[in-house]
Design a protein around this motif. Sequence first.
Motif, PDB file in Angstrom:
ATOM      1  N   LEU A  74     -49.954  98.270 116.584  1.00 13.36           N
ATOM      2  CA  LEU A  74     -49.045  99.382 116.841  1.00 13.36           C
ATOM      3  C   LEU A  74     -49.748 100.726 116.814  1.00 13.36           C
ATOM      4  O   LEU A  74     -49.194 101.717 117.294  1.00 13.36           O
ATOM      5  CB  LEU A  74     -47.906  99.359 115.808  1.00 13.36           C
ATOM      6  CG  LEU A  74     -46.992  98.125 115.865  1.00 13.36           C
ATOM      7  CD1 LEU A  74     -45.937  98.197 114.770  1.00 13.36           C
ATOM      8  CD2 LEU A  74     -46.322  98.006 117.229  1.00 13.36           C
ATOM      9  N   THR A  94     -47.590 100.035 122.031  1.00 11.38           N
ATOM     10  CA  THR A  94     -46.296  99.507 121.618  1.00 11.38           C
ATOM     11  C   THR A  94     -46.066  98.146 122.286  1.00 11.38           C
ATOM     12  O   THR A  94     -46.693  97.835 123.306  1.00 11.38           O
ATOM     13  CB  THR A  94     -45.162 100.463 122.007  1.00 11.38           C
ATOM     14  OG1 THR A  94     -45.080 100.533 123.444  1.00 11.38           O
ATOM     15  CG2 THR A  94     -45.409 101.854 121.441  1.00 11.38           C
ATOM     16  N   THR A  98     -44.164 109.562 119.846  1.00 10.15           N
ATOM     17  CA  THR A  98     -43.465 108.413 119.273  1.00 10.15           C
ATOM     18  C   THR A  98     -42.604 107.748 120.339  1.00 10.15           C
ATOM     19  O   THR A  98     -41.901 108.438 121.071  1.00 10.15           O
ATOM     20  CB  THR A  98     -42.563 108.864 118.106  1.00 10.15           C
ATOM     21  OG1 THR A  98     -43.357 109.578 117.145  1.00 10.15           O
ATOM     22  CG2 THR A  98     -41.903 107.670 117.435  1.00 10.15           C
ATOM     23  N   SER A 108     -37.087 104.333 119.933  1.00 12.30           N
ATOM     24  CA  SER A 108     -36.782 103.047 119.311  1.00 12.30           C
ATOM     25  C   SER A 108     -35.279 102.835 119.249  1.00 12.30           C
ATOM     26  O   SER A 108     -34.475 103.677 119.683  1.00 12.30           O
ATOM     27  CB  SER A 108     -37.375 103.007 117.896  1.00 12.30           C
ATOM     28  OG  SER A 108     -36.801 104.019 117.092  1.00 12.30           O
TER      29      SER A 108
END
Length: 311
Positions: free
Chosen positions: A117, A121, A208, A211
């Motif tokens: 990770l 991803t 990021t 998610s």
Amino acid sequence: ERNDLSDKKQIQAVINHQALARLGLNATDIALNLRIAYTGETVTKVRYEDEEIDFIVSCKSEAVKDLDVVRNLLIPNARGDLIKLGTVVKFVPENGTPDYYHYNGNRAVIITADVDLDIVTPLEATNQVINHFKIKSNWPGMQLLIGGEAEETSQSLKSLAITMIVAVVGIYFLLILLFRSLLQPFLVISAIPFSILGVIIAYLLHGTPLSFTGMLGVIGLAGVVVNDSLVMVDHLNELRSVSPKANLIELVAQGSANRFRAIVMTTLTTVAGVTPTVYGLGGTDPFMAPMALSLGYGLVFATPLILFLVP
């Protein structure tokens, strides 16, 4: 790793047929004695009251694991002589037969891998695999099905997208009941897309990936943004009902000024509350941080739009 490669070992018994014929044995004798050595042979049965018990002759499991012991097993030939098994049989170690799996009736191979990770991803790794193999052009008739975390993430995001649509539609119909208008709810809801833009920018700045919990934060953000926008539009309607002949631009300016402090304070208190969670001040929570990031930055980008675009 792939599931069609077997790590099982097996031993093949290669018979020397010339030696077998010379010593008065046949292949059946070899097979029978090997079966007795490894699995045993029922030689008699004894009944005790209502229970029948089999007496089985076999070698100890620890003994037959040693090929030297198996080679020294004695086999009687037709003349009654005892012949060592190793005299007529050569044992050859080799790889065992692999296991075969099927999916919907078709032969299938399952390949599993772990994702670092810190580098990539699961979704990015999946896309790289799909783009690399080009199944339709290079291997027609073959299927490449993706599973694991990438599949679960994709399904979760699809279900959350449907939830988001249902939430927006539900908000719209509730606002119709409140404003008794089909157009004014669009003014309130118009802040949602701009807040989502703020979320996208926030994730890009932080490097990021979006998610599942981040999407949950977007759904919660829609409710907060609509609440601020609702306060603005409802107050403007109230001012217009009190002074229906007043200049519309002046009325909007007055209403925006009246609600400026309330909307800004709502944003500041919410952002101040979620910032420690986003940046791990006092402790980190990998599940709550994406949700707080969506809520905080979405509000920061949506508030100016509510104060200027909605009026």
